[in-house]
Design a protein around this motif. Structure first.
Motif, short mmCIF file in Angstrom:
data_model
loop_
_atom_site.label_atom_id
_atom_site.label_comp_id
_atom_site.label_asym_id
_atom_site.label_seq_id
_atom_site.Cartn_x
_atom_site.Cartn_y
_atom_site.Cartn_z
N ALA A 45 -10.07 13.98 4.47
CA ALA A 45 -9.73 15.40 4.48
C ALA A 45 -8.32 15.78 4.27
CB ALA A 45 -10.55 16.33 5.53
N ALA A 46 -7.61 14.89 5.13
CA ALA A 46 -5.99 15.13 5.38
C ALA A 46 -5.31 15.03 3.98
CB ALA A 46 -5.55 14.23 6.07
N THR A 47 -5.94 13.99 3.19
CA THR A 47 -5.40 13.83 1.79
C THR A 47 -6.56 13.58 0.84
OG1 THR A 47 -4.95 11.45 2.14
CG2 THR A 47 -3.03 12.53 2.18
N PRO A 48 -7.12 14.89 0.35
CA PRO A 48 -8.29 14.74 -0.30
C PRO A 48 -8.28 13.90 -1.55
CG PRO A 48 -7.85 17.21 0.18
CD PRO A 48 -6.69 16.37 0.55
N TYR A 49 -9.42 13.32 -2.04
CA TYR A 49 -9.59 12.21 -2.88
C TYR A 49 -8.90 12.68 -4.27
CZ TYR A 49 -11.91 8.40 -5.61
OH TYR A 49 -11.95 7.25 -6.10
N GLU A 50 -8.85 13.87 -4.60
CA GLU A 50 -8.14 14.10 -5.97
C GLU A 50 -6.89 13.81 -5.93
OE1 GLU A 50 -11.23 17.66 -5.02
OE2 GLU A 50 -9.75 16.20 -3.90
N GLY A 51 -6.17 13.71 -4.75
CA GLY A 51 -4.70 13.07 -4.70
C GLY A 51 -4.49 11.89 -5.11
N ALA A 52 -5.56 10.99 -4.99
CA ALA A 52 -5.60 9.40 -5.31
C ALA A 52 -5.71 9.30 -6.72
CB ALA A 52 -6.63 8.81 -4.50
N LEU A 53 -6.50 10.17 -7.36
CA LEU A 53 -7.00 10.21 -8.66
C LEU A 53 -5.69 10.70 -9.35
CD1 LEU A 53 -10.44 11.61 -8.90
CD2 LEU A 53 -9.99 9.23 -9.06
N GLU A 54 -4.98 11.83 -9.14
CA GLU A 54 -3.78 12.25 -9.70
C GLU A 54 -2.82 11.15 -9.57
OE1 GLU A 54 -1.70 15.06 -11.92
OE2 GLU A 54 -3.70 14.94 -11.35
N THR A 55 -2.50 10.68 -8.30
CA THR A 55 -1.52 9.56 -8.28
C THR A 55 -1.73 8.62 -9.36
OG1 THR A 55 -1.18 10.06 -6.01
CG2 THR A 55 -0.47 8.02 -6.82
N GLN A 56 -2.94 7.96 -9.52
CA GLN A 56 -3.26 6.94 -10.29
C GLN A 56 -2.71 7.40 -11.70
OE1 GLN A 56 -7.24 5.84 -11.07
NE2 GLN A 56 -6.56 3.69 -11.41
N ARG A 57 -3.24 8.51 -12.09
CA ARG A 57 -2.85 8.97 -13.58
C ARG A 57 -1.60 9.07 -13.84
NH1 ARG A 57 -7.65 12.54 -12.79
NH2 ARG A 57 -6.30 14.08 -11.60
N ARG A 58 -0.56 9.39 -12.76
CA ARG A 58 0.85 9.49 -13.07
C ARG A 58 1.57 8.53 -12.96
NH1 ARG A 58 2.99 15.05 -12.33
NH2 ARG A 58 1.54 16.36 -12.79
N LEU A 59 1.13 7.44 -12.17
CA LEU A 59 1.91 6.06 -11.99
C LEU A 59 0.97 5.11 -13.03
CD1 LEU A 59 2.60 5.99 -8.33
CD2 LEU A 59 3.87 7.02 -9.96
N ALA A 60 1.64 5.06 -14.14
CA ALA A 60 1.10 4.05 -15.24
C ALA A 60 0.72 2.84 -14.74
CB ALA A 60 2.00 4.21 -16.55
N GLY A 61 -0.51 2.33 -14.98
CA GLY A 61 -0.71 0.97 -14.55
C GLY A 61 -1.41 0.87 -13.21
N ALA A 62 -1.17 1.91 -12.36
CA ALA A 62 -1.67 1.98 -10.97
C ALA A 62 -3.20 1.57 -10.93
CB ALA A 62 -1.38 3.21 -10.42
N SER A 63 -3.57 0.79 -9.93
CA SER A 63 -4.85 0.45 -9.40
C SER A 63 -5.47 1.22 -8.39
CB SER A 63 -5.22 -1.17 -9.29
OG SER A 63 -4.89 -1.94 -10.25
N LEU A 64 -6.76 1.71 -8.30
CA LEU A 64 -7.24 2.48 -7.33
C LEU A 64 -8.34 1.84 -6.42
CD1 LEU A 64 -7.67 4.98 -5.73
CD2 LEU A 64 -9.16 6.00 -7.68
N VAL A 65 -8.41 1.78 -5.19
CA VAL A 65 -9.28 1.08 -4.49
C VAL A 65 -10.11 2.33 -3.54
CG1 VAL A 65 -10.02 -0.46 -2.75
CG2 VAL A 65 -8.33 -1.09 -4.51
#
Length: 544
Positions: A475-495
């Protein structure tokens, strides 16, 4: 982005907030790019401030030459002798590196270089791993003690574990907006649907707090922001003698970590972003807080459902609605008569907000509520009551949080906008909406200039592979933030930790997540674009 911080040494360092090929060679040696003004300016065409770029280069070169002289820690009487402290000097204003300078405190535990699986074997040192726990306003000074924990021993063997207090925090040019003696004002209200009179009271308080920040900090106030936090991080990298930065940031630490990656992509060696803030400029910070409040309603429901599943232990109701009624009963009683003279509805809400962040407090909070409704307020007072010995630290954290978020971005200055948006949201998400609004309302009346948020993003091949971690129901950092971070940092992996909501997953109870973190930090291996882990086990109910 309102965030919880934990101050106990090991819990702050390594509780639930903790936690491909290398982009750089060995960690000790010449910088990846020359620390010169021209190199810094050329490194990032989208930089918002060329003068600050040149100033960062000047400060980094000075820090690289000076290094950090580590010695005994000022407050380390009861800490292990391996924890050492020092300072690094940075400009208050990077556009003027020869002007006022401030010192940031830094802590370190040297790499043991002993393989925890076989102490007779030495492992190669990989440099320094720098950690930031978020906030804004949290200190990472105790982070190096995480190496004492089993989950961190492999990383502690290979890396010097480095923590620091960001500008404004602790002894790092501390910021304050009011007298800490006034910080805890006794029992307070926390209406889910406030009256017009109550709103006027909170508006007056927000204006007074903003004035206090300006009066106490003076012209320095504008320089507490995320861009400068990222620049400070690069100066720290240089002072540690690192060719490339190995960094782990949690919560807000992911945001200025992503800012760092945008400003200094060639200075990154490895970067873990745990519980990622949405870096979309449109979400920084007003809209992001509204999204956060909505997410807390879902996480609050998770907690209530867990309590209901253990009604045989707590007796608070067999459904989530029943548990809500029990909570509302406690609010009403505390409004009429504060527990221990200190715990009113506001303190109750603050304590149970922790349950939205961390499920390891669920059992204790449920037990405290159950005992209070049975006539014993002791546990509730202990968990929710103000700890006056920590007032100065808490006020300092609030001041830094407020300054960074208010300085970082434009905020609505018309109260009608705040009233409209939060009134609408509170109809469907009453648990945290208004409390979050009051926390951030000083930004409506902020006396310092506002910045435009940096457009966080990197091009393919510009940044080494990074690792983003997220719990699906955070809730503090909703999951959409991780998806957007991955989109913006080319080559990022998401776990992703599926069907879980604890804020901060690295170094916690999920072995699957920890294995991905170790593989990345120790071997440079990433799991491809996306990997997922089953949720960690839910907490066991507490039986007194």
């Amino acid at each position: 982005m309102r965030a919880a911080t934990r101050t106990a040494a090991l819990r702050s360092a390594a509780g639930s907030l903790l936690l491909t090929t290398l982009a750089a060679g060995p960690a000790d040696g010449a910088p990846l790019v020359p620390d010169t003004p021209a190199a810094y300016t050329a490194a990032r065409a989208s930089s918002p401030d060329a003068a600050a770029d040149r100033g960062t280069a000047v400060a980094a070169a000075r820090a690289a030459a000076a290094g950090i002289r580590f010695g005994a820690c000022a407050d380390g009487q009861d800490m292990p002798g391996s924890l050492r402290c020092g300072t690094v000097t940075v400009p208050l204003d990077y556009a003027h590196p020869d002007g006022t300078r401030i010192r940031l405190t830094v802590s370190r535990v040297r790499a043991t270089q002993r393989d925890p699986r076989n102490s007779k074997h030495r492992v190669p040192r990989q440099g320094a791993l720098v950690y930031n726990p978020g906030g804004p306003g949290a200190s990472g000074m105790y982070f190096p003690l995480a190496g004492l924990l089993p989950e961190w021993k492999r990383l502690g063997a290979a890396y010097d574990l480095v923590g620091y207090a960001p500008r404004g925090v602790g002894r790092s040019a501390p910021l304050s907006c009011e007298d800490p003696k006034r910080f805890y004002k006794g029992p307070r209200e926390a209406p889910a649907h406030p009256s017009e009179a109550y709103k006027r009271e909170r508006i007056a308080a927000a204006k007074a707090y903003a004035r206090g920040c300006a009066e106490r900090a003076g012209r320095a106030l504008r320089f507490y922001n995320s861009l400068n936090n990222a620049r400070d991080l690069d100066v720290l990298r240089a002072a540690l003698g690192e060719r490339g930065l190995t960094f782990m940031g949690a919560s807000y630490g992911t945001y200025f970590g992503a800012v760092y990656a945008t400003l200094f992509p060639s200075h990154v060696r490895r970067m873990v972003l745990d519980s990622a803030v949405d870096p979309d400029p449109e979400q920084i910070w007003y809209r992001g807080n509204l999204r956060q409040s909505a997410a807390f309603e879902s996480r609050w429901a998770d907690f209530r459902d867990w309590v209901a599943a253990h009604d045989d232990v707590y007796g608070l109701g067999r459904t989530g609605r029943d548990v809500q009624r029990s909570y509302d009963t406690a609010r009403a009683r505390l409004a009429a008569k504060p527990a221990g003279g200190t715990v009113g509805p506001g303190q109750l809400q603050g304590a149970f907000l922790d349950a939205g962040y961390f499920d390891d407090v669920w059992a204790a909070r449920a037990q405290a509520l159950s005992a209070y409704l049975r006539g014993d307020p002791a546990e509730l007072v202990q968990q929710a009551g103000p700890h006056r010995e920590a007032a100065a630290e808490a006020e300092n954290a609030k001041a830094v949080y407020t300054a960074v978020e208010c300085n970082d971005a434009p905020w609505p200055t018309d109260w009608k906008v705040w009233d409209r948006d939060n009134t609408r949201l509170a109809r469907v998400a009453p648990f945290e909406t208004w409390d979050n609004a009051w926390t951030n309302l000083p930004c409506a009346y902020w006396p310092a200039p506002r910045q435009r948020p940096l457009d966080v993003r990197t091009a393919p091949g510009e940044l080494p592979p990074t690792l983003v971690l997220a719990a699906e129901r955070d809730a503090a950092t909703p999951y959409e933030g991780a998806l957007e971070t991955q989109r913006r940092l080319a080559g990022a992996s998401l776990v992703t930790e599926r069907d879980a909501g604890t804020h901060g997953v690295a170094g916690g109870p999920n072995r699957c997540v920890n294995a991905y973190v170790d593989a990345y930090l120790l071997e440079g291996r990433t799991p491809g674009r996306h990997a997922s882990c089953a949720p960690h086990r839910e907490p066991e109910p507490y039986r007194p």
